[in-house]
Design an enzyme around this catalytic site. Structure first.
Site, PDB file in Angstrom:
ATOM      1  N   TYR A 238      53.941 -19.283 -34.979  1.00 23.61           N
ATOM      2  CA  TYR A 238      52.654 -18.991 -35.618  1.00 23.61           C
ATOM      3  C   TYR A 238      52.053 -20.282 -36.180  1.00 23.61           C
ATOM      4  O   TYR A 238      50.886 -20.598 -35.932  1.00 23.61           O
ATOM      5  CB  TYR A 238      52.831 -17.964 -36.732  1.00 23.61           C
ATOM      6  CG  TYR A 238      51.595 -17.788 -37.582  1.00 23.61           C
ATOM      7  CD1 TYR A 238      50.450 -17.190 -37.058  1.00 23.61           C
ATOM      8  CD2 TYR A 238      51.555 -18.237 -38.904  1.00 23.61           C
ATOM      9  CE1 TYR A 238      49.304 -17.038 -37.827  1.00 23.61           C
ATOM     10  CE2 TYR A 238      50.416 -18.090 -39.676  1.00 23.61           C
ATOM     11  CZ  TYR A 238      49.295 -17.486 -39.137  1.00 23.61           C
ATOM     12  OH  TYR A 238      48.162 -17.346 -39.899  1.00 23.61           O
TER      13      TYR A 238
ATOM     14  N   SER B 212      46.004 -22.318 -41.258  1.00 25.10           N
ATOM     15  CA  SER B 212      46.962 -21.684 -42.162  1.00 25.10           C
ATOM     16  C   SER B 212      47.763 -22.726 -42.927  1.00 25.10           C
ATOM     17  O   SER B 212      48.019 -23.827 -42.417  1.00 25.10           O
ATOM     18  CB  SER B 212      47.923 -20.809 -41.352  1.00 25.10           C
ATOM     19  OG  SER B 212      49.039 -20.407 -42.118  1.00 25.10           O
TER      20      SER B 212
END
Length: 337
Positions: free
Chosen positions: A154, A129
């Site tokens: 995350y 990501s």
């Protein structure tokens, strides 16, 4: 040449789009998805219905954190390649629900790595990501920059995936490639993401919450562009960088068969301009509630995709106006608006 490919998160936004493309070119696909209720499972079932009965598709409703089930999936189906897209998504959700990220993104990814190790997988491609860039401010973000300062769990879990994959590439010579996705959007997307929320609220005449007063920029990337990048990378296992030097280590390559790449549009758009494109596609003006930046968010993202261009002759190119237009058409058709 057709392949036996395991796709995790096959009922997800990117996973279902990828699965359709792979089936269309003749690959045999085993899909894994746990169908959790992080967002409305109905859209997952609808995505899946597009290919569930395909003769070359097999679906497994299991969770990555189920060690025995994942081992059995590898043992029975013996995939040649794996694309790991299943993960607990969302930056802000990770602040309130940290264990969901440990179970899926850390423990689950370890089970995938073990499957690749024990069943001799040729290539593992996995979703990382843009959030791994965290506190970095040098733009555009490059895979050759250090990324040791994540701003959310995350982001930390995605950085951990890259490190875990490197270990397996080093120890067991498994080619692994991490793809850092930049703000993916498009038809069949996630209802928890801004495009979905903005579209729904604008059509209903309800106000939308615009964080960082609409000033932050995102490298919005259309889902078909992401999938094209995945396929190109999947078909070429990660090579060793023979010039890699431990005295001046390159964070984007390795002396092991391990690589990471950015997949982004290489053209950041300010959030207010993104909303403007939604308003134009809908033919309605949004009532905006301007708010400060949220915890865990970064002000800007901007992908340096030169490695993708140099090595795969590919660069995402769908404009925000075109991509949002396609999304709005799909949204109106899907919800009958």
């Amino acid at each position: 040449m057709k392949k036996q490919i395991l796709v995790t998160g096959s009922a997800g936004f990117i996973g279902s789009t990828l699965t359709l493309r792979l089936l269309a070119r003749g690959d045999d696909i085993v899909g894994i998805d746990n169908h959790n209720d992080y967002y409305d499972p109905a859209i997952k079932e609808a995505r899946l219905s597009r290919f569930y009965d395909h003769s070359k598709y097999t679906h497994l409703r299991i969770d990555l954190s189920d060690r025995d089930a994942i081992d059995q999936a590898f043992k029975i189906h013996r995939p040649q390649s794996v694309v790991n897209l299943a993960a607990q998504a969302g930056v802000r959700y990770s602040i309130d629900n940290p264990y969901a990220y440990i179970d899926s993104n850390i423990v689950g990814f370890a089970h995938i790595l073990e499957g690749c190790r024990h069943y001799k997988v040729d290539h593992l491609v996995y979703a990382s990501s843009s959030s791994v860039y965290g506190a970095n401010t040098a733009m555009p973000f490059s895979v050759h920059d250090n990324v040791d300062h994540p701003l959310s769990l995350y982001a930390a879990s995605k950085k951990a995936n890259e490190l875990m994959a490197h270990t397996y590439s080093h120890l067991y010579n498994i080619p692994t490639t991490g793809l850092r996705f930049f703000t993916v959007y498009g038809p069949w997307g996630r209802p928890d993401m801004a495009l979905f929320k903005f579209t729904k609220s604008i059509l209903a005449g309800e106000p939308i919450q615009v964080f960082n007063f609409g000033k932050h920029r995102r490298d919005f990337t259309y889902v078909d562009d992401i999938v094209e990048g995945i396929i190109r990378v999947l078909d070429r296992p990660a090579p060793i960088n023979k010039a890699w030097d431990s005295k001046t280590p390159d964070p984007g390559t390795s002396g092991a068969p391990w690589r990471v790449y950015n997949i982004g549009n290489n053209s950041p758009v300010e959030l207010l301009d993104y909303i403007g494109a939604i308003e134009k596609a809908l033919g309605k003006t949004a009532n905006k509630e301007l708010l400060p930046l949220q915890a865990g968010d970064v002000p800007d993202t901007y992908a340096d995709v030169q490695d993708l261009v140099d090595e795969f002759h590919y660069k995402p190119a769908t404009s925000v106006e075109e991509g949002i237009g396609r999304f709005v058409k799909w949204y109106r058709d899907y919800y009958g608006v």
